[in-house]
Design a protein around this motif. Structure first.
Motif, mmCIF file in Angstrom:
data_model
loop_
_atom_site.group_PDB
_atom_site.id
_atom_site.type_symbol
_atom_site.label_atom_id
_atom_site.label_comp_id
_atom_site.label_asym_id
_atom_site.label_seq_id
_atom_site.Cartn_x
_atom_site.Cartn_y
_atom_site.Cartn_z
ATOM 1 N N MET A 21 0.828 -1.199 0.000
ATOM 2 C CA MET A 21 0.000 0.000 0.000
ATOM 3 C C MET A 21 0.864 1.251 0.000
ATOM 4 O O MET A 21 0.581 2.224 -0.711
ATOM 5 N N CYS A 22 1.926 1.246 0.779
ATOM 6 C CA CYS A 22 2.831 2.396 0.876
ATOM 7 C C CYS A 22 3.483 2.706 -0.472
ATOM 8 O O CYS A 22 3.654 3.881 -0.838
ATOM 9 N N LEU A 23 3.830 1.666 -1.225
ATOM 10 C CA LEU A 23 4.520 1.846 -2.498
ATOM 11 C C LEU A 23 3.570 2.055 -3.679
ATOM 12 O O LEU A 23 4.013 2.299 -4.792
ATOM 13 N N GLY A 24 2.276 1.932 -3.435
ATOM 14 C CA GLY A 24 1.310 2.214 -4.486
ATOM 15 C C GLY A 24 0.965 1.057 -5.399
ATOM 16 O O GLY A 24 0.609 1.271 -6.564
ATOM 17 N N VAL A 25 1.053 -0.160 -4.888
ATOM 18 C CA VAL A 25 0.626 -1.324 -5.665
ATOM 19 C C VAL A 25 -0.871 -1.197 -5.956
ATOM 20 O O VAL A 25 -1.652 -0.824 -5.083
ATOM 21 N N ASP A 26 -1.278 -1.521 -7.172
ATOM 22 C CA ASP A 26 -2.672 -1.314 -7.581
ATOM 23 C C ASP A 26 -3.617 -2.405 -7.080
ATOM 24 O O ASP A 26 -4.752 -2.118 -6.706
ATOM 25 N N ILE A 27 -3.158 -3.661 -7.125
ATOM 26 C CA ILE A 27 -4.010 -4.785 -6.715
ATOM 27 C C ILE A 27 -3.212 -5.686 -5.785
ATOM 28 O O ILE A 27 -2.120 -6.135 -6.136
ATOM 29 N N LEU A 28 -3.753 -5.940 -4.587
ATOM 30 C CA LEU A 28 -3.088 -6.781 -3.590
ATOM 31 C C LEU A 28 -3.724 -8.161 -3.621
ATOM 32 O O LEU A 28 -4.950 -8.295 -3.444
ATOM 33 N N GLY A 29 -2.893 -9.199 -3.859
ATOM 34 C CA GLY A 29 -3.428 -10.532 -4.067
ATOM 35 C C GLY A 29 -3.115 -11.516 -2.953
ATOM 36 O O GLY A 29 -2.006 -11.534 -2.415
ATOM 37 N N PHE A 30 -4.100 -12.362 -2.650
ATOM 38 C CA PHE A 30 -3.991 -13.343 -1.572
ATOM 39 C C PHE A 30 -4.422 -14.716 -2.086
ATOM 40 O O PHE A 30 -5.538 -14.879 -2.587
ATOM 41 N N VAL A 31 -3.546 -15.699 -1.953
ATOM 42 C CA VAL A 31 -3.879 -17.075 -2.317
ATOM 43 C C VAL A 31 -4.662 -17.676 -1.161
ATOM 44 O O VAL A 31 -4.169 -17.748 -0.032
#
Length: 227
Positions: A21-31
């Motif tokens: 979130m801090c670095l600006g990732v657009d989509i955070l994914g969880f397996v």
């Protein structure tokens, strides 16, 4: 400057979620509850705790697999932005899941595997043009062109199949996410050669499957944003 969306998958802990979130990732994914024993697998409860850390301004994705009933149930309980089908789901399964999740405003990402036997099992054909055409008729949000399969998903050093990814991007009327072997060192070349608008990274920014590398992730995002 190109508008490239970056999806980081395999998040397993609070520190990595906050880093993304801090670095600006657009989509955070969880397996989550994946049918095979991959290193990033989380339970539904573990994923729920991590999702609570993420404000609505960020997009989230759950990578799972199995029957439509199971996938829809996970989506209803966890309410991610997207559900990514990455197992053996058929075209018919995908349609059922897409139609159900459209009512919940949850997008579906369907993986197109690189192996002929898997294509035949899931779509009844190995013709990529036919597969892409049929998927684009559905309520799917995006296709995912992945050079890897679960059996080699944790291996580093494999190369992205540029021809496979480029072909799907050219054929698709829906967004296409490309994945498999993308790193900070090769991301610029991959984007230039495929014209990708969405990229998905897991092992390419990892220290171990339990932890993302802040320096690798920061460098990858910097290289993407400089395009």
């Amino acid at each position: 400057m190109r508008d490239i969306k970056v999806k980081i998958c395999g998040l397993k802990n609070e520190n990595d979620v906050k880093l993304c979130m801090c670095l600006g990732v657009d989509i955070l994914g969880f397996v989550t509850e994946y049918p095979l024993p991959v290193p990033w697998n989380l339970s539904r409860d573990e994923t729920s705790l991590l999702l609570k850390l993420i404000p609505p301004s960020y997009k989230t994705s759950i990578i799972t697999g199995g029957s439509p009933y199971k996938v829809i149930k996970i989506a209803r309980e966890l309410r991610p932005s997207y559900i990514q089908l990455h197992y053996k789901e058929t075209l018919e399964d995908t349609i059922i899941i897409c139609d159900a999740l459209k009512k919940l405003d949850i997008g579906v990402i369907k993986t197109i595997p690189p192996i002929r036997e898997d294509l035949l099992d899931q779509f009844g054909t190995t013709n990529i043009e036919t597969i892409v055409k049929e998927l684009c008729k559905t309520n799917i949000f995006a296709l995912l062109a992945d050079s890897r399969v679960p059996a080699n998903s944790s291996e580093k050093g494999s190369e992205l199949n540029l021809e496979f990814c480029s072909k799907i991007i050219k054929l698709s009327t829906k967004p296409v996410i490309i994945a498999g072997g993308i790193t900070a060192d090769n991301v610029r070349n991959i984007v230039f050669k495929t014209n990708a608008k969405y990229i998905d990274i897991m092992t390419g920014v990892e220290i171990t499957p339990e932890k993302k590398d802040p320096q690798l992730l920061s460098r990858l995002l910097s290289n993407v944003h400089s395009l």
